[in-house]
Design an enzyme around this catalytic site. Sequence first.
Site, PDB file in Angstrom:
ATOM      1  N   ARG A 106       0.832  -1.200   0.000  1.00 50.28           N
ATOM      2  CA  ARG A 106       0.000   0.000   0.000  1.00 50.28           C
ATOM      3  C   ARG A 106       0.864   1.246   0.000  1.00 50.28           C
ATOM      4  O   ARG A 106       1.714   1.419   0.877  1.00 50.28           O
ATOM      5  CB  ARG A 106      -0.919  -0.006   1.225  1.00 50.28           C
ATOM      6  CG  ARG A 106      -1.945   1.107   1.241  1.00 50.28           C
ATOM      7  CD  ARG A 106      -2.928   0.943   2.385  1.00 50.28           C
ATOM      8  NE  ARG A 106      -2.293   1.132   3.690  1.00 50.28           N
ATOM      9  CZ  ARG A 106      -2.978   1.194   4.832  1.00 50.28           C
ATOM     10  NH1 ARG A 106      -4.281   1.032   4.822  1.00 50.28           N
ATOM     11  NH2 ARG A 106      -2.343   1.379   5.976  1.00 50.28           N
ATOM     12  N   THR A 110      -1.133   7.552  -0.725  1.00 53.63           N
ATOM     13  CA  THR A 110      -2.412   7.461  -1.427  1.00 53.63           C
ATOM     14  C   THR A 110      -3.263   6.277  -0.982  1.00 53.63           C
ATOM     15  O   THR A 110      -4.455   6.233  -1.286  1.00 53.63           O
ATOM     16  CB  THR A 110      -2.186   7.333  -2.937  1.00 53.63           C
ATOM     17  OG1 THR A 110      -1.529   6.085  -3.203  1.00 53.63           O
ATOM     18  CG2 THR A 110      -1.320   8.468  -3.448  1.00 53.63           C
ATOM     19  N   ASP A 202      -0.560  -3.558  12.950  1.00 57.78           N
ATOM     20  CA  ASP A 202      -0.234  -4.112  11.630  1.00 57.78           C
ATOM     21  C   ASP A 202      -0.064  -5.620  11.765  1.00 57.78           C
ATOM     22  O   ASP A 202       0.852  -6.101  12.418  1.00 57.78           O
ATOM     23  CB  ASP A 202       1.059  -3.474  11.107  1.00 57.78           C
ATOM     24  CG  ASP A 202       1.371  -3.895   9.693  1.00 57.78           C
ATOM     25  OD1 ASP A 202       1.688  -5.083   9.486  1.00 57.78           O
ATOM     26  OD2 ASP A 202       1.326  -3.050   8.789  1.00 57.78           O
ATOM     27  N   ASP A 205       3.391  -7.035  10.619  1.00 58.13           N
ATOM     28  CA  ASP A 205       4.472  -6.735  11.547  1.00 58.13           C
ATOM     29  C   ASP A 205       4.377  -7.574  12.821  1.00 58.13           C
ATOM     30  O   ASP A 205       5.387  -8.080  13.322  1.00 58.13           O
ATOM     31  CB  ASP A 205       4.440  -5.251  11.925  1.00 58.13           C
ATOM     32  CG  ASP A 205       5.048  -4.370  10.840  1.00 58.13           C
ATOM     33  OD1 ASP A 205       5.801  -4.887  10.004  1.00 58.13           O
ATOM     34  OD2 ASP A 205       4.740  -3.160  10.835  1.00 58.13           O
TER      35      ASP A 205
END
Length: 211
Positions: A106, A110, A202, A205
């Site tokens: 990603r 944006t 996340d 992660d």
Amino acid sequence: MEQQVTLIKHPLIQHKLTIMRKVETSTAKFRSLLKEISLLLAYEVTRDLPLRSELIKTPMASMHAPTLAPEKKLVIVSIQRAGQGILDGMLELIPSARVGHIGLYRDPNTFIPIEYYFKVPQDIDKRNVVVVDPMLATGNSAVAAVERLKSTNPLSIKFICLLAAPEGLKHFCDIHPDVPIFTAAVDEKLDENGYIIPGLGDAGDRMFGTL
């Protein structure tokens, strides 16, 4: 949208998800819990698999017994990298499934997904597809992955995630109203960085220890 989304409220899933959310949960424990939840999610997602009757012989007698219809083959497609955790769990339950991978990252500014890898079985047009990714946040990656898979003409597509945000669900359902979604929880919202709140951080992660 409600008819398209199945919220799986099994007590074991909810209990394990709560432990995964905790900030003090270790990488090893997080990874183990994700695999365990994936087994339970796979059970729910595959409950409509068709069966056929097969004549077998038990130690006591012959009988017609149910078995999976062989023509209804599955391919599990993991959105990398975090999707690997759900993939591993589902393969424990469905070891005969083929596997595909979609590599997406990603753009931090944006939030638009950029594809860097795509590999699926050659006969995917003869298979039912289950797409897996722990988080449905903005929905951009899931939308892009399903769009890419639709170009291969699979028999059907389902999407599985651990957590979803309302914004991501709406975006996905607007673009792909024909694809059922299975999730263990729908959280409150997205923050300004596109992360699910309260969420669990996340997933990639936390699963790979790259915090």
